[in-house]
Design a protein around this motif. Structure first.
Motif, PDB file in Angstrom:
ATOM      1  N   GLY A  86      26.267 -24.010  -8.474  1.00 55.67           N
ATOM      2  CA  GLY A  86      27.593 -23.635  -8.932  1.00 55.67           C
ATOM      3  C   GLY A  86      28.681 -24.435  -8.249  1.00 55.67           C
ATOM      4  O   GLY A  86      29.744 -24.668  -8.807  1.00 55.67           O
ATOM      5  N   SER A  87      28.410 -24.862  -7.021  1.00 55.46           N
ATOM      6  CA  SER A  87      29.394 -25.587  -6.219  1.00 55.46           C
ATOM      7  C   SER A  87      28.715 -26.701  -5.443  1.00 55.46           C
ATOM      8  O   SER A  87      27.548 -26.584  -5.070  1.00 55.46           O
ATOM      9  N   LEU A  88      29.479 -27.762  -5.169  1.00 50.02           N
ATOM     10  CA  LEU A  88      29.033 -28.807  -4.269  1.00 50.02           C
ATOM     11  C   LEU A  88      29.857 -28.698  -3.002  1.00 50.02           C
ATOM     12  O   LEU A  88      31.086 -28.668  -3.060  1.00 50.02           O
ATOM     13  N   ILE A  89      29.174 -28.578  -1.879  1.00 45.84           N
ATOM     14  CA  ILE A  89      29.827 -28.560  -0.572  1.00 45.84           C
ATOM     15  C   ILE A  89      29.578 -29.919   0.055  1.00 45.84           C
ATOM     16  O   ILE A  89      28.436 -30.327   0.222  1.00 45.84           O
ATOM     17  N   GLY A 101      31.345 -30.597 -14.045  1.00 45.17           N
ATOM     18  CA  GLY A 101      32.339 -29.533 -13.970  1.00 45.17           C
ATOM     19  C   GLY A 101      32.126 -28.558 -12.820  1.00 45.17           C
ATOM     20  O   GLY A 101      32.544 -27.406 -12.896  1.00 45.17           O
ATOM     21  N   LYS A 102      31.486 -29.023 -11.753  1.00 46.22           N
ATOM     22  CA  LYS A 102      31.207 -28.151 -10.598  1.00 46.22           C
ATOM     23  C   LYS A 102      32.410 -28.080  -9.671  1.00 46.22           C
ATOM     24  O   LYS A 102      33.204 -29.010  -9.579  1.00 46.22           O
ATOM     25  N   LYS A 103      32.518 -26.973  -8.969  1.00 48.29           N
ATOM     26  CA  LYS A 103      33.525 -26.820  -7.926  1.00 48.29           C
ATOM     27  C   LYS A 103      33.104 -27.723  -6.763  1.00 48.29           C
ATOM     28  O   LYS A 103      31.940 -27.725  -6.367  1.00 48.29           O
ATOM     29  N   ILE A 104      34.046 -28.494  -6.207  1.00 54.34           N
ATOM     30  CA  ILE A 104      33.747 -29.422  -5.118  1.00 54.34           C
ATOM     31  C   ILE A 104      34.641 -29.063  -3.941  1.00 54.34           C
ATOM     32  O   ILE A 104      35.867 -29.081  -4.047  1.00 54.34           O
ATOM     33  N   VAL A 105      34.020 -28.721  -2.831  1.00 55.48           N
ATOM     34  CA  VAL A 105      34.764 -28.324  -1.636  1.00 55.48           C
ATOM     35  C   VAL A 105      34.226 -29.113  -0.442  1.00 55.48           C
ATOM     36  O   VAL A 105      33.037 -29.418  -0.374  1.00 55.48           O
ATOM     37  N   GLY A 106      35.110 -29.468   0.476  1.00 56.57           N
ATOM     38  CA  GLY A 106      34.701 -30.204   1.671  1.00 56.57           C
ATOM     39  C   GLY A 106      34.826 -29.345   2.912  1.00 56.57           C
ATOM     40  O   GLY A 106      35.764 -28.553   3.038  1.00 56.57           O
ATOM     41  N   ILE A 107      33.864 -29.496   3.812  1.00 55.72           N
ATOM     42  CA  ILE A 107      33.949 -28.828   5.114  1.00 55.72           C
ATOM     43  C   ILE A 107      33.698 -29.885   6.185  1.00 55.72           C
ATOM     44  O   ILE A 107      32.717 -30.614   6.131  1.00 55.72           O
ATOM     45  N   TYR A 108      34.642 -29.994   7.109  1.00 56.02           N
ATOM     46  CA  TYR A 108      34.509 -30.961   8.185  1.00 56.02           C
ATOM     47  C   TYR A 108      33.435 -30.489   9.155  1.00 56.02           C
ATOM     48  O   TYR A 108      33.373 -29.307   9.490  1.00 56.02           O
ATOM     49  N   THR A 109      32.583 -31.403   9.599  1.00 59.59           N
ATOM     50  CA  THR A 109      31.545 -31.041  10.549  1.00 59.59           C
ATOM     51  C   THR A 109      32.171 -30.713  11.900  1.00 59.59           C
ATOM     52  O   THR A 109      33.241 -31.217  12.241  1.00 59.59           O
ATOM     53  N   HIS A 110      31.486 -29.858  12.650  1.00 54.64           N
ATOM     54  CA  HIS A 110      31.973 -29.398  13.951  1.00 54.64           C
ATOM     55  C   HIS A 110      32.220 -30.579  14.878  1.00 54.64           C
ATOM     56  O   HIS A 110      31.419 -31.502  14.954  1.00 54.64           O
ATOM     57  N   GLY A 111      33.345 -30.554  15.570  1.00 50.30           N
ATOM     58  CA  GLY A 111      33.649 -31.596  16.541  1.00 50.30           C
ATOM     59  C   GLY A 111      34.424 -32.763  15.967  1.00 50.30           C
ATOM     60  O   GLY A 111      34.772 -33.683  16.695  1.00 50.30           O
ATOM     61  N   ASN A 112      34.656 -32.757  14.671  1.00 52.21           N
ATOM     62  CA  ASN A 112      35.452 -33.835  14.077  1.00 52.21           C
ATOM     63  C   ASN A 112      36.909 -33.661  14.431  1.00 52.21           C
ATOM     64  O   ASN A 112      37.376 -32.586  14.730  1.00 52.21           O
ATOM     65  N   ASN A 113      37.618 -34.758  14.346  1.00 51.34           N
ATOM     66  CA  ASN A 113      39.061 -34.679  14.530  1.00 51.34           C
ATOM     67  C   ASN A 113      39.741 -35.124  13.246  1.00 51.34           C
ATOM     68  O   ASN A 113      39.088 -35.362  12.240  1.00 51.34           O
ATOM     69  N   ASP A 114      41.035 -35.225  13.284  1.00 51.44           N
ATOM     70  CA  ASP A 114      41.795 -35.558  12.077  1.00 51.44           C
ATOM     71  C   ASP A 114      41.522 -36.956  11.547  1.00 51.44           C
ATOM     72  O   ASP A 114      42.039 -37.328  10.506  1.00 51.44           O
ATOM     73  N   SER A 115      40.725 -37.750  12.234  1.00 49.35           N
ATOM     74  CA  SER A 115      40.477 -39.118  11.773  1.00 49.35           C
ATOM     75  C   SER A 115      39.276 -39.225  10.831  1.00 49.35           C
ATOM     76  O   SER A 115      38.991 -40.302  10.331  1.00 49.35           O
ATOM     77  N   PHE A 156      35.480 -38.002  -3.192  1.00 42.37           N
ATOM     78  CA  PHE A 156      36.106 -36.723  -2.854  1.00 42.37           C
ATOM     79  C   PHE A 156      37.624 -36.831  -2.993  1.00 42.37           C
ATOM     80  O   PHE A 156      38.276 -35.899  -3.463  1.00 42.37           O
ATOM     81  N   LYS A 157      38.178 -37.964  -2.588  1.00 41.22           N
ATOM     82  CA  LYS A 157      39.624 -38.164  -2.745  1.00 41.22           C
ATOM     83  C   LYS A 157      40.019 -38.042  -4.211  1.00 41.22           C
ATOM     84  O   LYS A 157      41.093 -37.556  -4.528  1.00 41.22           O
ATOM     85  N   LYS A 158      39.144 -38.505  -5.089  1.00 39.37           N
ATOM     86  CA  LYS A 158      39.418 -38.509  -6.523  1.00 39.37           C
ATOM     87  C   LYS A 158      39.163 -37.142  -7.166  1.00 39.37           C
ATOM     88  O   LYS A 158      39.945 -36.679  -7.988  1.00 39.37           O
ATOM     89  N   TYR A 159      38.058 -36.505  -6.806  1.00 36.86           N
ATOM     90  CA  TYR A 159      37.594 -35.322  -7.533  1.00 36.86           C
ATOM     91  C   TYR A 159      37.498 -34.042  -6.702  1.00 36.86           C
ATOM     92  O   TYR A 159      37.264 -32.979  -7.260  1.00 36.86           O
ATOM     93  N   GLY A 160      37.618 -34.156  -5.397  1.00 37.26           N
ATOM     94  CA  GLY A 160      37.394 -33.001  -4.529  1.00 37.26           C
ATOM     95  C   GLY A 160      38.503 -31.970  -4.607  1.00 37.26           C
ATOM     96  O   GLY A 160      39.631 -32.257  -4.999  1.00 37.26           O
TER      97      GLY A 160
END
Length: 162
Positions: free
Chosen positions: A68-71, A95-109, A116-120
């Protein structure tokens, strides 16, 4: 759909981040939320053979269709992976829901993959699992940076009256 019911998801990730896929699945279970992950991770590897590109594309299309969703797990090297971009593009086509989750320890970079920039849709920090569950269940929430602050839009959008 309530937290106790669960959902079918496809977790798109850089192969070397498989430990984070396993941890994300554990975290869902700790919250009492059952997911069925249809992506390729270490629990599904066969004998180490790498299938031909066309075979893998067909397999990924089918697996994404069952979800139902792509993470998308967003880590320091995720944006460089062609297969992550392919999976996001395929999820968009279906037509799937696309959501992003940053991995632990990442920073804003941490860079987002081009697809993902296009469709996320929403992006959230690693510690925002409740928000991820809400997004999967259909609640739209603001996007955030890995630190939890609100993310600015990637593109300036003009609105017009028809």
């Amino acid at each position: 759909m309530g937290k106790e019911k669960g959902n079918n998801v496809f977790i798109s990730h850089y192969g070397k981040d498989d430990d984070k896929v396993q941890r994300l699945k554990e975290r869902f279970a700790e919250k009492g939320y059952k997911i069925r992950n249809y992506s390729v991770d270490s629990t599904k590897h066969k004998d180490g053979r790498i299938p031909q590109k066309k075979v893998l594309e067909r397999y990924l299309r089918r697996q994404i269709s069952w979800s139902g969703s792509l993470i998308c797990l967003i880590g320091p090297n995720t944006h460089k992976r062609d297969w992550v971009n392919y999976e996001i593009e395929e999820a968009h086509k279906q037509g799937k829901k696309i959501v992003g989750i940053y991995t632990h320890g990442n920073n804003d970079s941490a860079e987002l993959p081009d697809a993902f920039k296009k469709y996320g849709g929403a992006t959230i920090g690693w510690n925002s699992l409740d928000k991820l569950i809400d997004i999967i269940n259909g609640d739209v929430l603001p996007t955030e940076t890995p630190s939890g602050s609100e993310r600015k839009p990637l593109y300036k959008m003009a609105t017009i009256n028809c």
